[in-house]
Design a protein around this motif. Structure first.
Motif, mmCIF file in Angstrom:
data_model
loop_
_atom_site.group_PDB
_atom_site.id
_atom_site.type_symbol
_atom_site.label_atom_id
_atom_site.label_comp_id
_atom_site.label_asym_id
_atom_site.label_seq_id
_atom_site.Cartn_x
_atom_site.Cartn_y
_atom_site.Cartn_z
ATOM 1 N N LEU A 40 0.827 -1.189 0.000
ATOM 2 C CA LEU A 40 0.000 0.000 0.000
ATOM 3 C C LEU A 40 0.869 1.249 0.000
ATOM 4 C CD1 LEU A 40 -3.024 0.694 0.089
ATOM 5 C CD2 LEU A 40 -2.801 0.943 2.567
ATOM 6 N N GLY A 41 0.626 2.122 -0.981
ATOM 7 C CA GLY A 41 1.360 3.368 -1.065
ATOM 8 C C GLY A 41 2.744 3.264 -1.661
ATOM 9 N N LYS A 42 3.100 2.077 -2.144
ATOM 10 C CA LYS A 42 4.428 1.875 -2.728
ATOM 11 C C LYS A 42 4.315 1.403 -4.170
ATOM 12 C CE LYS A 42 6.813 0.855 1.607
ATOM 13 N NZ LYS A 42 7.734 -0.093 2.311
ATOM 14 N N GLU A 43 5.425 1.490 -4.867
ATOM 15 C CA GLU A 43 5.463 1.024 -6.244
ATOM 16 C C GLU A 43 5.551 -0.499 -6.278
ATOM 17 O OE1 GLU A 43 7.602 4.853 -8.416
ATOM 18 O OE2 GLU A 43 8.599 2.899 -8.378
ATOM 19 N N ARG A 44 5.106 -1.053 -7.376
ATOM 20 C CA ARG A 44 5.211 -2.490 -7.572
ATOM 21 C C ARG A 44 6.674 -2.882 -7.672
ATOM 22 N NH1 ARG A 44 1.452 -4.525 -12.189
ATOM 23 N NH2 ARG A 44 2.919 -3.326 -13.460
ATOM 24 N N GLU A 45 7.029 -3.994 -7.055
ATOM 25 C CA GLU A 45 8.425 -4.417 -7.064
ATOM 26 C C GLU A 45 8.548 -5.893 -7.430
ATOM 27 O OE1 GLU A 45 10.221 -4.018 -3.199
ATOM 28 O OE2 GLU A 45 8.901 -5.467 -2.268
ATOM 29 N N PHE A 46 9.669 -6.222 -7.990
ATOM 30 C CA PHE A 46 9.988 -7.589 -8.385
ATOM 31 C C PHE A 46 10.210 -8.459 -7.152
ATOM 32 C CE2 PHE A 46 11.797 -10.988 -10.757
ATOM 33 C CZ PHE A 46 12.918 -11.420 -10.064
ATOM 34 N N VAL A 47 9.735 -9.701 -7.246
ATOM 35 C CA VAL A 47 9.943 -10.669 -6.175
ATOM 36 C C VAL A 47 10.787 -11.845 -6.661
ATOM 37 C CG1 VAL A 47 8.837 -12.272 -4.576
ATOM 38 C CG2 VAL A 47 7.782 -10.040 -5.043
ATOM 39 N N ALA A 48 10.339 -12.506 -7.727
ATOM 40 C CA ALA A 48 11.039 -13.690 -8.218
ATOM 41 C C ALA A 48 10.611 -13.971 -9.646
ATOM 42 C CB ALA A 48 10.738 -14.903 -7.337
ATOM 43 N N ALA A 49 11.467 -14.684 -10.369
ATOM 44 C CA ALA A 49 11.139 -15.077 -11.740
ATOM 45 C C ALA A 49 11.782 -16.416 -12.046
ATOM 46 C CB ALA A 49 11.603 -14.013 -12.744
ATOM 47 N N ILE A 50 11.212 -17.091 -13.051
ATOM 48 C CA ILE A 50 11.696 -18.414 -13.436
ATOM 49 C C ILE A 50 11.555 -18.554 -14.944
ATOM 50 C CG2 ILE A 50 9.415 -19.458 -13.011
ATOM 51 C CD1 ILE A 50 10.920 -21.956 -11.969
ATOM 52 N N VAL A 51 12.567 -19.135 -15.568
ATOM 53 C CA VAL A 51 12.529 -19.320 -17.013
ATOM 54 C C VAL A 51 11.590 -20.464 -17.378
ATOM 55 C CG1 VAL A 51 14.819 -18.373 -17.359
ATOM 56 C CG2 VAL A 51 14.545 -20.853 -17.024
ATOM 57 N N TRP A 52 11.344 -20.635 -18.678
ATOM 58 C CA TRP A 52 10.351 -21.593 -19.121
ATOM 59 C C TRP A 52 10.664 -23.018 -18.679
ATOM 60 C CZ3 TRP A 52 11.527 -25.742 -22.197
ATOM 61 C CH2 TRP A 52 12.796 -25.731 -22.793
ATOM 62 N N SER A 53 11.944 -23.349 -18.626
ATOM 63 C CA SER A 53 12.319 -24.725 -18.281
ATOM 64 C C SER A 53 12.371 -24.954 -16.775
ATOM 65 C CB SER A 53 13.691 -25.055 -18.875
ATOM 66 O OG SER A 53 14.685 -24.248 -18.253
ATOM 67 N N GLY A 54 12.385 -23.878 -16.019
ATOM 68 C CA GLY A 54 12.542 -24.010 -14.572
ATOM 69 C C GLY A 54 13.991 -24.089 -14.131
ATOM 70 N N LEU A 85 8.064 -15.436 6.850
ATOM 71 C CA LEU A 85 7.436 -14.187 6.417
ATOM 72 C C LEU A 85 7.610 -13.092 7.449
ATOM 73 C CD1 LEU A 85 4.307 -15.732 4.754
ATOM 74 C CD2 LEU A 85 5.872 -14.134 3.634
ATOM 75 N N LYS A 86 7.740 -11.886 6.930
ATOM 76 C CA LYS A 86 7.943 -10.697 7.750
ATOM 77 C C LYS A 86 6.806 -9.711 7.482
ATOM 78 C CE LYS A 86 12.956 -11.122 7.095
ATOM 79 N NZ LYS A 86 14.173 -10.421 6.604
ATOM 80 N N PRO A 87 6.521 -8.827 8.419
ATOM 81 C CA PRO A 87 5.471 -7.824 8.169
ATOM 82 C C PRO A 87 5.719 -7.019 6.898
ATOM 83 C CG PRO A 87 6.008 -7.880 10.494
ATOM 84 C CD PRO A 87 6.999 -8.780 9.812
ATOM 85 N N GLU A 88 6.977 -6.783 6.570
ATOM 86 C CA GLU A 88 7.280 -6.013 5.363
ATOM 87 C C GLU A 88 6.998 -6.784 4.073
ATOM 88 O OE1 GLU A 88 9.282 -6.539 7.997
ATOM 89 O OE2 GLU A 88 11.379 -6.784 7.381
ATOM 90 N N ASP A 89 6.646 -8.051 4.185
ATOM 91 C CA ASP A 89 6.226 -8.819 3.006
ATOM 92 C C ASP A 89 4.746 -8.583 2.684
ATOM 93 O OD1 ASP A 89 8.231 -11.520 4.226
ATOM 94 O OD2 ASP A 89 8.721 -10.155 2.580
ATOM 95 N N THR A 90 4.058 -7.859 3.543
ATOM 96 C CA THR A 90 2.647 -7.569 3.313
ATOM 97 C C THR A 90 2.475 -6.770 2.024
ATOM 98 O OG1 THR A 90 2.084 -7.619 5.658
ATOM 99 C CG2 THR A 90 0.633 -6.360 4.201
ATOM 100 N N ALA A 91 1.647 -7.285 1.126
ATOM 101 C CA ALA A 91 1.445 -6.653 -0.178
ATOM 102 C C ALA A 91 0.419 -7.452 -0.961
ATOM 103 C CB ALA A 91 2.761 -6.597 -0.958
ATOM 104 N N VAL A 92 0.012 -6.875 -2.070
ATOM 105 C CA VAL A 92 -0.736 -7.639 -3.071
ATOM 106 C C VAL A 92 0.295 -8.263 -4.006
ATOM 107 C CG1 VAL A 92 -2.410 -7.558 -4.938
ATOM 108 C CG2 VAL A 92 -2.722 -6.101 -2.924
#
Length: 122
Positions: A40-54, A85-92
């Motif tokens: 809330l009130g922050k910009e969207r940020e990257f968390v994780a990504a995975i390539v097609w093969s895994g 998990l930490k409170p700062e992980d709270t997000a959509v």
């Protein structure tokens, strides 16, 4: 590719949640998949990504060692296991797909699902 994320909820600090993203479309298995979040009130940020093969994954420093991204191309799903998990992980949290290599830049992702709320209480 159509995406739908689910699995969010309320958890105490130190707990775990597993998010999943169901995808439809024939190009899922060839797509890079990512998870992003927006507090809330922050910009969207990257968390994780995975390539097609895994075979290759990438994580934000803030979640490295706590979160694990995985995918099952046979089931057209990508998951995000979130531990300690930490409170700062709270997000959509949003899942996204792109036709290309791993990227932490949200503007490079072509498809987005509706988010799922994760709330971590202290």
């Amino acid at each position: 590719v159509q995406l739908q994320a689910f699995g969010g909820g309320l958890v105490q600090a130190g707990g775990s949640l597993r998010l999943s993203c169901a995808a439809s479309g024939r190009t899922f298995s060839s797509s890079t998949m990512g998870w992003f979040r927006q507090a809330l009130g922050k910009e969207r940020e990257f968390v994780a990504a995975i390539v097609w093969s895994g075979a290759v994954t990438n994580y934000a420093d803030s979640v490295k060692g706590r979160f694990t991204i995985s995918r099952d191309n046979a089931k057209n799903t990508v998951s995000l296991q979130m531990n300690s998990l930490k409170p700062e992980d709270t997000a959509v949290y949003y899942c996204a797909a792109r036709r290309g290599p791993l990227s932490q830049m949200d503007q490079l992702y072509d498809y987005w699902g509706k988010g799922t709320q994760v709330t971590v209480s202290s």
